[in-house]
Motif scaffolding. Structure first.
Motif, short mmCIF file in Angstrom:
data_model
loop_
_atom_site.label_atom_id
_atom_site.label_comp_id
_atom_site.label_asym_id
_atom_site.label_seq_id
_atom_site.Cartn_x
_atom_site.Cartn_y
_atom_site.Cartn_z
N UNK A 3 -4.09 -54.88 -17.39
CA UNK A 3 -3.77 -56.24 -18.47
C UNK A 3 -3.29 -56.02 -19.56
N UNK A 4 -2.39 -54.92 -20.09
CA UNK A 4 -2.27 -54.92 -21.20
C UNK A 4 -0.92 -54.45 -21.69
N UNK A 5 -0.33 -55.25 -22.59
CA UNK A 5 1.02 -55.62 -22.89
C UNK A 5 1.32 -54.81 -24.07
N UNK A 6 2.06 -53.77 -23.93
CA UNK A 6 2.50 -53.04 -24.94
C UNK A 6 3.83 -53.93 -25.68
N UNK A 7 4.14 -54.17 -26.98
CA UNK A 7 5.21 -54.62 -27.97
C UNK A 7 6.17 -54.94 -27.91
N UNK A 8 6.52 -53.99 -27.06
CA UNK A 8 8.29 -54.00 -26.54
C UNK A 8 8.01 -54.97 -25.15
N UNK A 9 6.53 -55.47 -24.49
CA UNK A 9 6.43 -56.21 -23.36
C UNK A 9 6.90 -57.63 -23.82
N UNK A 10 5.81 -57.68 -24.94
CA UNK A 10 5.93 -59.10 -25.62
C UNK A 10 6.86 -59.83 -26.20
N UNK A 11 7.78 -58.86 -27.43
CA UNK A 11 8.49 -59.07 -27.69
C UNK A 11 10.11 -59.84 -26.70
N UNK A 12 10.25 -58.67 -25.50
CA UNK A 12 11.15 -58.86 -23.67
C UNK A 12 10.99 -60.23 -24.24
N UNK A 13 9.85 -60.96 -23.85
CA UNK A 13 8.82 -62.37 -22.81
C UNK A 13 8.62 -63.31 -24.13
N UNK A 14 9.49 -62.76 -25.52
CA UNK A 14 9.60 -64.03 -26.78
C UNK A 14 8.25 -64.61 -27.14
N UNK A 15 7.30 -63.75 -26.96
CA UNK A 15 5.61 -64.24 -27.18
C UNK A 15 5.84 -63.48 -28.35
N UNK A 16 6.20 -62.34 -28.95
CA UNK A 16 6.05 -61.65 -30.18
C UNK A 16 7.44 -61.80 -31.19
N UNK A 17 7.28 -62.32 -32.17
CA UNK A 17 8.52 -62.50 -32.97
C UNK A 17 8.22 -62.70 -33.99
N UNK A 18 9.54 -62.91 -35.63
CA UNK A 18 9.07 -62.42 -36.91
C UNK A 18 8.02 -63.59 -37.29
N UNK A 19 7.19 -62.53 -37.97
CA UNK A 19 6.41 -63.98 -39.02
C UNK A 19 6.42 -65.00 -39.91
N UNK A 20 6.75 -65.69 -40.21
CA UNK A 20 7.82 -66.02 -41.60
C UNK A 20 6.80 -67.37 -42.11
N UNK A 21 6.19 -67.26 -43.21
CA UNK A 21 4.77 -68.19 -43.60
C UNK A 21 5.52 -69.47 -44.41
N UNK A 22 4.32 -69.98 -44.57
CA UNK A 22 5.30 -71.18 -45.26
C UNK A 22 5.41 -71.33 -46.41
N UNK A 23 5.98 -71.56 -47.72
CA UNK A 23 6.10 -71.76 -49.01
C UNK A 23 4.79 -71.83 -49.98
N UNK A 24 4.23 -71.41 -50.37
CA UNK A 24 3.63 -71.18 -51.07
C UNK A 24 3.26 -72.66 -52.12
N UNK A 25 2.02 -73.40 -51.80
CA UNK A 25 2.13 -74.21 -52.92
C UNK A 25 1.57 -74.34 -54.52
N UNK A 26 1.73 -75.03 -55.27
CA UNK A 26 0.89 -75.17 -56.51
C UNK A 26 0.02 -75.24 -56.55
N UNK A 27 -1.25 -74.45 -57.15
CA UNK A 27 -2.70 -75.02 -56.67
C UNK A 27 -2.33 -76.59 -57.64
#
Length: 135
Positions: A3-27
């Motif tokens: 039941x445990x997948x490694x990072x390579x498997x998750x990336x190959x299935x498209x389940x793990x990719x680069x995470x891009x944060x939303x632009x910061x907003x002014x307070x």
């Protein structure tokens, strides 16, 4: 364990990719507190002064410096400075990124402090006026 997948498997299935944060907003502060103008901030209980001070300085950073001067006029009644002391200069530099200097004025009476606030605002000689006045 199957039941445990490694990072390579998750990336190959498209389940793990680069995470891009939303632009910061002014307070944004409620009730127009980040805008230029006269605002009252009061501590809810004895001991809330540090949080109120940080809030006031953060709100002041959003307004910019309308006069082009980087000076805060900090007016306190003597009862405040005797009880709580003054904000250390190093703490002020840290809170404002070193962009603001402070001129302190200590008065005995609330009426004297409020007169100084009015004169400072009218003169436009300072960027911000902070007053600690007993109510």
């Amino acid at each position: 364990n199957k039941n445990i997948m490694d990072l390579g498997t998750l990336k190959s299935k498209g389940l793990l990719g680069p995470l891009t944060a939303a632009p910061g907003l002014a307070a944004a502060f409620p009730f127009g507190l980040g805008a230029q103008g006269l605002h009252e901030v009061a501590e809810a209980e004895y001991g809330d002064r540090a949080a109120a001070t940080a809030f006031v300085l953060a709100a002041g950073q959003t307004t910019g410096q309308p006069t082009g001067k980087g000076v805060i006029l900090w007016i306190s009644q003597s009862a405040f400075t005797q009880d709580m002391g003054a904000l250390p200069e190093t703490a002020l530099r840290e809170m404002t990124g070193g962009r603001m200097r402070r001129l302190n004025l200590v008065t005995r009476q609330a009426s004297e402090a409020l007169w100084a606030v009015e004169e400072a605002i009218v003169s436009r000689a300072v960027a911000h006026v902070i007053a600690e006045v007993e109510t």
